[in-house]
Design a protein around this motif. Structure first.
Motif, PDB file in Angstrom:
ATOM      1  N   UNK A   1       0.813  -1.222  -0.110  1.00  0.00           N
ATOM      2  CA  UNK A   1       0.111   0.038   0.035  1.00  0.00           C
ATOM      3  C   UNK A   1       0.798   1.282   0.108  1.00  0.00           C
ATOM      4  N   UNK A   2       1.904   1.238   0.727  1.00  0.00           N
ATOM      5  CA  UNK A   2       2.851   2.323   0.859  1.00  0.00           C
ATOM      6  C   UNK A   2       3.420   2.666  -0.715  1.00  0.00           C
ATOM      7  N   UNK A   3       4.037   1.531  -1.377  1.00  0.00           N
ATOM      8  CA  UNK A   3       4.564   1.761  -2.325  1.00  0.00           C
ATOM      9  C   UNK A   3       3.327   2.127  -3.452  1.00  0.00           C
ATOM     10  N   UNK A   4       2.286   1.672  -3.435  1.00  0.00           N
ATOM     11  CA  UNK A   4       1.215   2.261  -4.330  1.00  0.00           C
ATOM     12  C   UNK A   4       0.925   3.491  -3.964  1.00  0.00           C
ATOM     13  N   UNK A   5       0.835   3.888  -2.875  1.00  0.00           N
ATOM     14  CA  UNK A   5       0.580   5.384  -2.890  1.00  0.00           C
ATOM     15  C   UNK A   5       1.810   6.426  -3.389  1.00  0.00           C
ATOM     16  N   UNK A   6       3.009   6.111  -3.250  1.00  0.00           N
ATOM     17  CA  UNK A   6       3.824   6.660  -3.865  1.00  0.00           C
ATOM     18  C   UNK A   6       3.691   6.733  -5.247  1.00  0.00           C
TER      19      UNK A   6
END
Length: 194
Positions: A96-101
């Motif tokens: 999710x963190x990767x996807x948000x970036x």
């Protein structure tokens, strides 16, 4: 040797052979997930590599809003700084963190492309058009690779969860992998005003 010992030895050998087969299946499918993830990262990297060329072309062809270019550059930097290893594929928060970036970079690029509409001479620039086509193609490739990744994860997770695979997966430490999920608000139709 008595008959009970032979039966016990036969059952143990059967379990070992079944265990080896299940282990090899799990390893193969986990490798497929990791390879599929590498393709997702590859396409995101391709996009990140195109961004500086796009920004430089826009800078050179128009008196462009510096804030928009800065936002794209910073979003690219954030997106490139978040790395996920194969071990992180079990962690939905990391994905999710990767996807948000990556979504922040997508949003910044979208805002830049919308702002470009104010500059007809830039839209007519062949370099810009070529980069825009490459960027659009990359976005399509990203969507395709994310879909393939989710399909691979589904196959892997199904194997891990099925009986008796789940017993062997637990013994050998194979956990379920996280999916790419749609961004919050993706189900809403965007409003377009002219």
């Amino acid at each position: 040797m008595n008959i009970k010992a032979l039966i016990g030895l036969g059952v143990a050998a059967l379990l070992v052979f079944i265990g080896i087969g299940k282990y090899n299946t799990l390893v193969e499918q986990e490798q497929n997930v990791e390879q599929s993830w590498a393709q997702v990262e590859n396409q995101y990297q391709r996009r990140a590599d195109l961004v500086p060329n796009l920004v430089n072309t826009v800078k050179g062809a128009a008196d462009f809003e510096q804030e928009t270019l800065t936002e794209v550059t910073e979003a690219r930097s954030r997106a490139s700084s978040i790395q996920i290893s194969a071990d992180d594929l079990n962690n939905p928060q990391k994905i999710q963190q990767f996807q948000q970036a990556q979504q922040q970079l997508s949003g910044a690029l979208s805002r830049m492309l919308v702002t470009v509409e104010k500059y007809p001479e830039l839209k007519a620039n062949q370099n810009f058009r070529d980069l825009q086509v490459q960027l659009e193609g990359t976005e399509n490739r990203i969507a395709t690779e994310r879909q393939r990744f989710n399909e691979t994860v589904q196959s892997y997770n199904t194997t891990v969860m099925r009986f008796p695979n789940n017993l062997f997966a637990g013994i050998f430490g194979f956990d379920q992998k996280a999916y790419f999920e749609a961004d919050k608000g993706a189900e809403e139709v965007p409003e377009v005003n002219f």
